[in-house]
Scaffold this motif. Structure first.
Motif, PDB file in Angstrom:
ATOM      1  N   PHE A 214      45.117  30.867  32.252  1.00  0.00           N
ATOM      2  CA  PHE A 214      44.445  29.780  33.028  1.00  0.00           C
ATOM      3  C   PHE A 214      45.309  29.768  34.355  1.00  0.00           C
ATOM      4  N   ALA A 215      46.615  30.018  34.558  1.00  0.00           N
ATOM      5  CA  ALA A 215      47.246  30.190  36.127  1.00  0.00           C
ATOM      6  C   ALA A 215      46.556  30.805  36.974  1.00  0.00           C
ATOM      7  N   VAL A 216      46.087  32.023  36.533  1.00  0.00           N
ATOM      8  CA  VAL A 216      45.210  33.045  37.454  1.00  0.00           C
ATOM      9  C   VAL A 216      43.830  32.382  37.684  1.00  0.00           C
ATOM     10  N   LEU A 217      43.312  31.641  36.820  1.00  0.00           N
ATOM     11  CA  LEU A 217      41.804  31.031  36.986  1.00  0.00           C
ATOM     12  C   LEU A 217      42.118  30.016  38.109  1.00  0.00           C
ATOM     13  N   ILE A 218      43.296  29.152  38.105  1.00  0.00           N
ATOM     14  CA  ILE A 218      43.426  28.314  39.006  1.00  0.00           C
ATOM     15  C   ILE A 218      43.418  28.784  40.475  1.00  0.00           C
ATOM     16  N   VAL A 219      44.377  30.001  40.604  1.00  0.00           N
ATOM     17  CA  VAL A 219      44.414  30.623  41.927  1.00  0.00           C
ATOM     18  C   VAL A 219      42.938  31.102  42.280  1.00  0.00           C
ATOM     19  N   LEU A 220      42.233  31.679  41.384  1.00  0.00           N
ATOM     20  CA  LEU A 220      40.908  31.958  41.806  1.00  0.00           C
ATOM     21  C   LEU A 220      40.007  31.021  42.439  1.00  0.00           C
ATOM     22  N   VAL A 221      40.151  29.820  41.509  1.00  0.00           N
ATOM     23  CA  VAL A 221      39.333  28.664  41.962  1.00  0.00           C
ATOM     24  C   VAL A 221      39.473  28.257  43.293  1.00  0.00           C
ATOM     25  N   ASP A 222      40.894  28.210  43.292  1.00  0.00           N
ATOM     26  CA  ASP A 222      41.499  27.393  44.610  1.00  0.00           C
ATOM     27  C   ASP A 222      41.255  28.223  45.926  1.00  0.00           C
ATOM     28  N   ARG A 223      41.562  29.780  45.669  1.00  0.00           N
ATOM     29  CA  ARG A 223      41.330  30.597  46.838  1.00  0.00           C
ATOM     30  C   ARG A 223      40.344  31.279  46.837  1.00  0.00           C
ATOM     31  N   GLY A 224      39.439  31.514  45.929  1.00  0.00           N
ATOM     32  CA  GLY A 224      38.484  32.313  45.800  1.00  0.00           C
ATOM     33  C   GLY A 224      39.148  33.915  45.578  1.00  0.00           C
ATOM     34  N   PRO A 225      38.066  34.945  45.931  1.00  0.00           N
ATOM     35  CA  PRO A 225      38.714  36.309  45.407  1.00  0.00           C
ATOM     36  C   PRO A 225      40.116  36.711  46.026  1.00  0.00           C
ATOM     37  N   THR A 226      40.997  37.089  45.386  1.00  0.00           N
ATOM     38  CA  THR A 226      42.592  37.214  45.716  1.00  0.00           C
ATOM     39  C   THR A 226      42.927  38.571  45.342  1.00  0.00           C
TER      40      THR A 226
ATOM     41  N   ARG B 289      41.937  51.429  47.905  1.00  0.00           N
ATOM     42  CA  ARG B 289      43.181  51.179  46.859  1.00  0.00           C
ATOM     43  C   ARG B 289      43.406  49.574  46.510  1.00  0.00           C
ATOM     44  N   VAL B 290      43.032  48.647  47.344  1.00  0.00           N
ATOM     45  CA  VAL B 290      43.340  47.439  46.759  1.00  0.00           C
ATOM     46  C   VAL B 290      42.097  46.880  46.181  1.00  0.00           C
ATOM     47  N   ARG B 291      42.429  45.980  45.153  1.00  0.00           N
ATOM     48  CA  ARG B 291      41.353  45.304  44.455  1.00  0.00           C
ATOM     49  C   ARG B 291      41.790  43.642  44.394  1.00  0.00           C
ATOM     50  N   ALA B 292      40.608  43.031  44.647  1.00  0.00           N
ATOM     51  CA  ALA B 292      40.632  41.729  44.770  1.00  0.00           C
ATOM     52  C   ALA B 292      40.022  41.232  43.397  1.00  0.00           C
ATOM     53  N   VAL B 293      40.654  40.174  42.865  1.00  0.00           N
ATOM     54  CA  VAL B 293      40.100  39.504  41.597  1.00  0.00           C
ATOM     55  C   VAL B 293      39.075  38.283  41.964  1.00  0.00           C
ATOM     56  N   GLU B 294      38.172  38.207  41.117  1.00  0.00           N
ATOM     57  CA  GLU B 294      37.120  36.942  41.534  1.00  0.00           C
ATOM     58  C   GLU B 294      36.791  36.643  40.055  1.00  0.00           C
ATOM     59  N   ILE B 295      36.753  35.005  40.341  1.00  0.00           N
ATOM     60  CA  ILE B 295      36.208  34.476  38.975  1.00  0.00           C
ATOM     61  C   ILE B 295      34.714  34.672  38.729  1.00  0.00           C
ATOM     62  N   THR B 296      34.371  34.737  37.530  1.00  0.00           N
ATOM     63  CA  THR B 296      32.926  34.975  37.094  1.00  0.00           C
ATOM     64  C   THR B 296      32.419  33.369  36.831  1.00  0.00           C
ATOM     65  N   PRO B 297      30.943  33.420  36.941  1.00  0.00           N
ATOM     66  CA  PRO B 297      30.241  32.088  36.312  1.00  0.00           C
ATOM     67  C   PRO B 297      31.073  31.784  35.052  1.00  0.00           C
ATOM     68  N   LYS B 298      30.982  32.564  34.104  1.00  0.00           N
ATOM     69  CA  LYS B 298      31.636  32.143  32.810  1.00  0.00           C
ATOM     70  C   LYS B 298      33.054  31.728  32.904  1.00  0.00           C
ATOM     71  N   GLY B 299      33.798  32.285  33.875  1.00  0.00           N
ATOM     72  CA  GLY B 299      35.283  31.906  34.343  1.00  0.00           C
ATOM     73  C   GLY B 299      35.412  30.395  34.512  1.00  0.00           C
ATOM     74  N   ARG B 300      34.416  30.160  35.757  1.00  0.00           N
ATOM     75  CA  ARG B 300      34.340  29.072  36.049  1.00  0.00           C
ATOM     76  C   ARG B 300      33.803  27.946  34.950  1.00  0.00           C
TER      77      ARG B 300
END
Length: 154
Positions: free
Chosen positions: A50-62, A101-112
């Motif tokens: 959930f801590a990661v989902l908070i960041v993704l919702v707040d910041r977008g892809p990170t 080499r760098v990957r961004a993590v993005e929340i999915t609709p299911k995650g939201r």
């Protein structure tokens, strides 16, 4: 007692030890974490997810290194959490333009959807968490902790 005897840390209310505030905050964290864990359990995730989902919702892809900084986790821990979130279909890794080499993590609709469901599940439990306080005291505690943690971020 003489003046040169140190104030020793205990878990008693009103303890004058220089460690008292830290101990109280840690006990408050344990209590809050237990309540929030109870809210998240039926949804199949843990606080670390959930801590990661908070960041993704707040910041977008990170980028994953941004998640390390935002959550206070280490690189290996974030990798495991993101792996879990991907397995559950709650987040995806995507390439960052300009650096393969760098990957961004993005929340999915299911995650939201799960993120929103977690808030609904936590609402009654959050009320129980501060039930011994008046509404004004609960608001004051939130305000004080917000200012306290914002100061730590400066």
């Amino acid at each position: 007692m003489t003046a040169d005897v140190p104030r020793r840390a205990t878990d008693h209310p009103g303890n004058p030890s220089p460690f008292a505030l830290g101990l109280l905050l840690r006990q408050a964290h344990w209590r809050a974490a237990a309540v929030m864990t109870e809210a998240l359990r039926p949804l199949g995730i843990e606080l670390r997810h959930f801590a990661v989902l908070i960041v993704l919702v707040d910041r977008g892809p990170t980028e994953q290194r941004g998640l390390v900084d935002a959550t206070g986790s280490d690189k290996a821990g974030i990798m495991r959490v993101v792996d879990d979130l991907e397995r559950k279909g709650l987040a995806v890794r995507k390439s960052v333009p300009g650096d393969r080499r760098v990957r961004a993590v993005e929340i999915t609709p299911k995650g939201r959807d799960l993120f929103d469901a977690a808030h609904v599940a936590a609402e009654p439990l959050a009320g129980r968490l501060v039930s011994m306080l008046s509404p004004a005291e609960a608001d004051q505690l939130t305000d004080l902790l917000t200012r306290f943690t914002a100061q730590a971020d400066d």
